[in-house]
Design a protein around this motif. Structure first.
Motif, PDB file in Angstrom:
ATOM      1  N   GLN A 101       0.834  -1.207   0.000  1.00 29.15           N
ATOM      2  CA  GLN A 101       0.000   0.000   0.000  1.00 29.15           C
ATOM      3  C   GLN A 101       0.867   1.255   0.000  1.00 29.15           C
ATOM      4  O   GLN A 101       0.592   2.221  -0.738  1.00 29.15           O
ATOM      5  N   GLN A 102       1.912   1.247   0.810  1.00 28.60           N
ATOM      6  CA  GLN A 102       2.824   2.381   0.843  1.00 28.60           C
ATOM      7  C   GLN A 102       3.523   2.571  -0.498  1.00 28.60           C
ATOM      8  O   GLN A 102       3.745   3.701  -0.941  1.00 28.60           O
ATOM      9  N   ALA A 103       3.856   1.465  -1.153  1.00 30.45           N
ATOM     10  CA  ALA A 103       4.518   1.552  -2.453  1.00 30.45           C
ATOM     11  C   ALA A 103       3.609   2.198  -3.493  1.00 30.45           C
ATOM     12  O   ALA A 103       4.052   3.042  -4.282  1.00 30.45           O
ATOM     13  N   VAL A 104       2.333   1.827  -3.504  1.00 32.05           N
ATOM     14  CA  VAL A 104       1.398   2.436  -4.448  1.00 32.05           C
ATOM     15  C   VAL A 104       1.272   3.929  -4.170  1.00 32.05           C
ATOM     16  O   VAL A 104       1.252   4.752  -5.098  1.00 32.05           O
ATOM     17  N   ARG A 105       1.213   4.305  -2.890  1.00 31.28           N
ATOM     18  CA  ARG A 105       1.127   5.728  -2.553  1.00 31.28           C
ATOM     19  C   ARG A 105       2.379   6.486  -2.994  1.00 31.28           C
ATOM     20  O   ARG A 105       2.300   7.636  -3.454  1.00 31.28           O
ATOM     21  N   SER A 106       3.550   5.851  -2.867  1.00 31.36           N
ATOM     22  CA  SER A 106       4.787   6.524  -3.277  1.00 31.36           C
ATOM     23  C   SER A 106       4.821   6.728  -4.792  1.00 31.36           C
ATOM     24  O   SER A 106       5.314   7.755  -5.280  1.00 31.36           O
ATOM     25  N   ILE A 107       4.316   5.759  -5.541  1.00 30.88           N
ATOM     26  CA  ILE A 107       4.245   5.911  -7.001  1.00 30.88           C
ATOM     27  C   ILE A 107       3.268   7.011  -7.358  1.00 30.88           C
ATOM     28  O   ILE A 107       3.544   7.865  -8.221  1.00 30.88           O
ATOM     29  N   SER A 109       2.525   9.533  -5.536  1.00 33.37           N
ATOM     30  CA  SER A 109       3.146  10.799  -5.159  1.00 33.37           C
ATOM     31  C   SER A 109       4.072  11.313  -6.252  1.00 33.37           C
ATOM     32  O   SER A 109       4.089  12.518  -6.560  1.00 33.37           O
ATOM     33  N   LEU A 110       4.847  10.413  -6.870  1.00 36.11           N
ATOM     34  CA  LEU A 110       5.718  10.826  -7.982  1.00 36.11           C
ATOM     35  C   LEU A 110       4.908  11.308  -9.174  1.00 36.11           C
ATOM     36  O   LEU A 110       5.292  12.269  -9.853  1.00 36.11           O
ATOM     37  N   VAL A 111       3.790  10.630  -9.452  1.00 37.85           N
ATOM     38  CA  VAL A 111       2.931  11.041 -10.566  1.00 37.85           C
ATOM     39  C   VAL A 111       2.477  12.489 -10.368  1.00 37.85           C
ATOM     40  O   VAL A 111       2.535  13.317 -11.296  1.00 37.85           O
ATOM     41  N   HIS A 112       2.042  12.818  -9.154  1.00 32.39           N
ATOM     42  CA  HIS A 112       1.570  14.176  -8.890  1.00 32.39           C
ATOM     43  C   HIS A 112       2.724  15.181  -8.805  1.00 32.39           C
ATOM     44  O   HIS A 112       2.602  16.315  -9.270  1.00 32.39           O
ATOM     45  N   ARG A 113       3.818  14.752  -8.217  1.00 30.09           N
ATOM     46  CA  ARG A 113       4.969  15.660  -8.054  1.00 30.09           C
ATOM     47  C   ARG A 113       5.502  16.147  -9.392  1.00 30.09           C
ATOM     48  O   ARG A 113       5.812  17.331  -9.559  1.00 30.09           O
ATOM     49  N   TYR A 114       5.604  15.243 -10.354  1.00 32.00           N
ATOM     50  CA  TYR A 114       6.164  15.599 -11.660  1.00 32.00           C
ATOM     51  C   TYR A 114       5.103  15.751 -12.747  1.00 32.00           C
ATOM     52  O   TYR A 114       5.448  15.980 -13.910  1.00 32.00           O
ATOM     53  N   ASP A 115       3.839  15.592 -12.374  1.00 28.61           N
ATOM     54  CA  ASP A 115       2.745  15.651 -13.349  1.00 28.61           C
ATOM     55  C   ASP A 115       3.012  14.683 -14.508  1.00 28.61           C
ATOM     56  O   ASP A 115       3.000  15.055 -15.686  1.00 28.61           O
ATOM     57  N   LEU A 116       3.261  13.432 -14.142  1.00 39.28           N
ATOM     58  CA  LEU A 116       3.588  12.412 -15.139  1.00 39.28           C
ATOM     59  C   LEU A 116       2.338  12.025 -15.922  1.00 39.28           C
ATOM     60  O   LEU A 116       1.322  11.633 -15.343  1.00 39.28           O
ATOM     61  N   ARG A 117       2.423  12.102 -17.228  1.00 44.33           N
ATOM     62  CA  ARG A 117       1.282  11.774 -18.101  1.00 44.33           C
ATOM     63  C   ARG A 117       1.340  10.283 -18.431  1.00 44.33           C
ATOM     64  O   ARG A 117       1.859   9.882 -19.466  1.00 44.33           O
ATOM     65  N   CYS A 118       0.797   9.497 -17.518  1.00 39.60           N
ATOM     66  CA  CYS A 118       0.895   8.043 -17.665  1.00 39.60           C
ATOM     67  C   CYS A 118      -0.435   7.363 -17.386  1.00 39.60           C
ATOM     68  O   CYS A 118      -0.470   6.144 -17.189  1.00 39.60           O
ATOM     69  N   GLY A 119      -1.534   8.112 -17.363  1.00 34.98           N
ATOM     70  CA  GLY A 119      -2.849   7.524 -17.175  1.00 34.98           C
ATOM     71  C   GLY A 119      -3.096   6.952 -15.799  1.00 34.98           C
ATOM     72  O   GLY A 119      -3.943   6.069 -15.645  1.00 34.98           O
TER      73      GLY A 119
END
Length: 497
Positions: A101-107, A109-119
């Motif tokens: 669960q923590q791993a999914v949250r960390s991923i 967090s990176l998506v939001h931090r860098y605004d990753l366009r990955c769906g």
């Protein structure tokens, strides 16, 4: 419908894979990360955040190998939760789910931090069985109890599929993404803090000297992270892992299943819907697992396509691909320090890999910086779990022994190179010596040694993928002998006819 062929995944179909400069000059770093998939890049991101000088290399494109062949599903439970609870107990199984669960949250967090366009999106995971037989119902109840025991919220309902399930429950707050896009986007944001080099193969690591070598140069580092799915060369964890192939198809359909991870346990099928960049609805269907090097006669991809046609309104040609799974003997991956205190390993993820990548990134980054946590002892590659590992260890080594000895004693296939059809390969007797022979579509014959360079097991022809697969530890080679994936470090030796 035309005959399916195994190529790149849906995620690679229209991906714009950015090229990074291959490493051609010797260099130094605090940490060398080998592998630019999910595990390698997540680890590099954590290390860079803590001020370490990091180099990432990959023998292929960034995010374009095993990560891009995954489903893109991120979830807290693991496959066969009841087995995990039975082997490790409820307390350890609960901690495993919490780590994931923590791993999914960390991923996320990176998506939001860098605004990753990955769906990336949060979705529900549905666990179900189609049959209502006594055995299917009993197995379903065991899994449900295991999910509940580790603290997962299970809602007794089913939805989102065009066919009925015999039993089902749903778990909220899981996730999905485009794994290739995630890696490509993350790598671009890391450039400037992390040196990324694609198409750069590490051929040797001298841990004691702190140096890794490519065919052209060397990298000196204090730590080495092997994020390559399976460590190349000889490693003790290979003796405790079973190796499998799993197949996937993406078919355009009129109506997608509801957003989410749909796992049909008694059919061993995973389903998800994806809206493509072309606006079409795609069904991704995964299953048909078999041991690497023991390829079934019937085409696994075609069986998945047949399933899709039975249950969905298919509106076009399929894309087909496959991926490798390394499963540990005791059902938990091997993550952490190895026999060398400066070499870090992450392997044995089984079918649950993307989320384990997030767990591995945290564990390895903290270990390199001298921290320890409760995960270290449970997931350590150096752990000794004879009771929990016994069944898996026996299966693995029985398979290796059967192929190491039996395949060497087996007779070559009947026929000659002259009678081999285009697109086919076989182990043939050539001048009294068994030889791996392939005839390409243009009619040219290619001959090579049938012995895997890793531990000299005899490779087997996989006609569905046109590869030579090693049944002992999972090394795979192209039809003409080039190395596709390890633990072998080189291709099959060419021979003359």
């Amino acid at each position: 419908m035309t005959e399916p062929s195994l190529r790149g995944s849906l995620w690679l179909h229209d991906a714009d894979l950015r090229r990074y400069r291959p490493l051609t000059a010797s260099t130094r770093a605090d940490v060398l990360v080998v592998g630019a998939g999910m595990t390698g890049l997540l680890t590099a991101a954590r290390l860079a955040d803590n001020g370490l000088d990091v180099v990432v290399v990959d023998a292929g494109p960034v995010g374009g190998r095993n990560t891009a062949l995954s489903t893109g599903n991120l979830y807290a439970p693991v496959s066969r939760m009841a087995d995990l609870v039975a082997r490790w107990g409820g307390d350890t199984a609960t901690r495993v789910v919490q780590w994931r669960q923590q791993a999914v949250r960390s991923i996320e967090s990176l998506v939001h931090r860098y605004d990753l366009r990955c769906g990336f999106q949060r979705v529900t995971m549905q666990y179900g069985v189609q049959e209502r037989s006594r055995d299917a119902t009993a197995a379903f109840e065991r899994e449900l109890q295991a999910y509940q025991r580790v603290g997962l919220s299970c809602d007794h309902r089913q939805s989102g599929l065009p066919f009925a399930l015999g039993h089902a429950f749903q778990i909220p707050d899981q996730a999905q993404l485009d794994p290739a896009a995630f890696c490509q986007e993350l790598a671009q944001h890391l450039v400037g803090r992390v040196r990324v080099h694609d198409w750069t193969q590490i051929v040797d690591i001298d841990a004691a000297a702190g140096i890794a070598r490519t065919p052209d140069c060397s990298i000196r580092a204090r730590h080495f992270v092997l994020a390559t799915h399976s460590p190349a060369g000889f490693n003790l964890v290979q003796a405790e892992m079973e190796v499998y192939r799993e197949y996937a198809v993406a078919v355009p359909v009129r109506d997608m299943p509801a957003p989410g991870v749909h796992w049909i346990a008694d059919r061993q099928r995973s389903l998800r819907g994806v809206r493509g960049t072309d606006g079409r609805h795609w069904l991704v269907l995964v299953g048909e697992t078999h041991r690497t090097g023991e390829t079934p006669a019937t085409d696994p991809a075609q069986r998945l396509i047949d399933d899709a046609q039975r249950n969905f309104r298919v509106e076009g040609e399929p894309m087909c691909w496959s991926a490798q799974q390394f499963r540990s003997a005791d059902q938990l991956p091997y993550i952490g320090g190895s026999a060398h205190d400066n070499v870090w390993v992450a392997t044995g993820y089984g079918p649950d890999g993307l989320t384990w990548a997030g767990v591995a990134a945290r564990m390895i980054a903290e270990g390199i910086q001298g921290s320890s946590n409760e995960m270290d002892g449970v997931l350590s590659p150096m752990r000794f779990t004879p009771v929990r590992s016994a069944a898996g260890w026996l299966r693995t080594n029985a398979t290796v022994a059967r192929h190491m000895v039996g395949d060497r004693l087996a007779a070559a296939s009947a026929g000659t190179a002259q009678t081999l059809a285009p697109g086919c390969g076989a182990l043939l007797a050539v001048d009294g010596k068994r030889t791996a022979v392939y005839r390409d579509d243009a009619g040219t014959l290619h001959a090579m040694s049938p012995l895997c360079p890793h531990l000299k097991c005899v490779v087997q022809w996989n006609g569905h993928e046109r590869t030579w697969d090693c049944p002992c530890h999972g090394s795979r080679f192209s039809a003409t002998g080039q190395l596709l994936e390890g633990p072998a470090k080189q291709g099959l030796t060419p021979q003359t006819l």
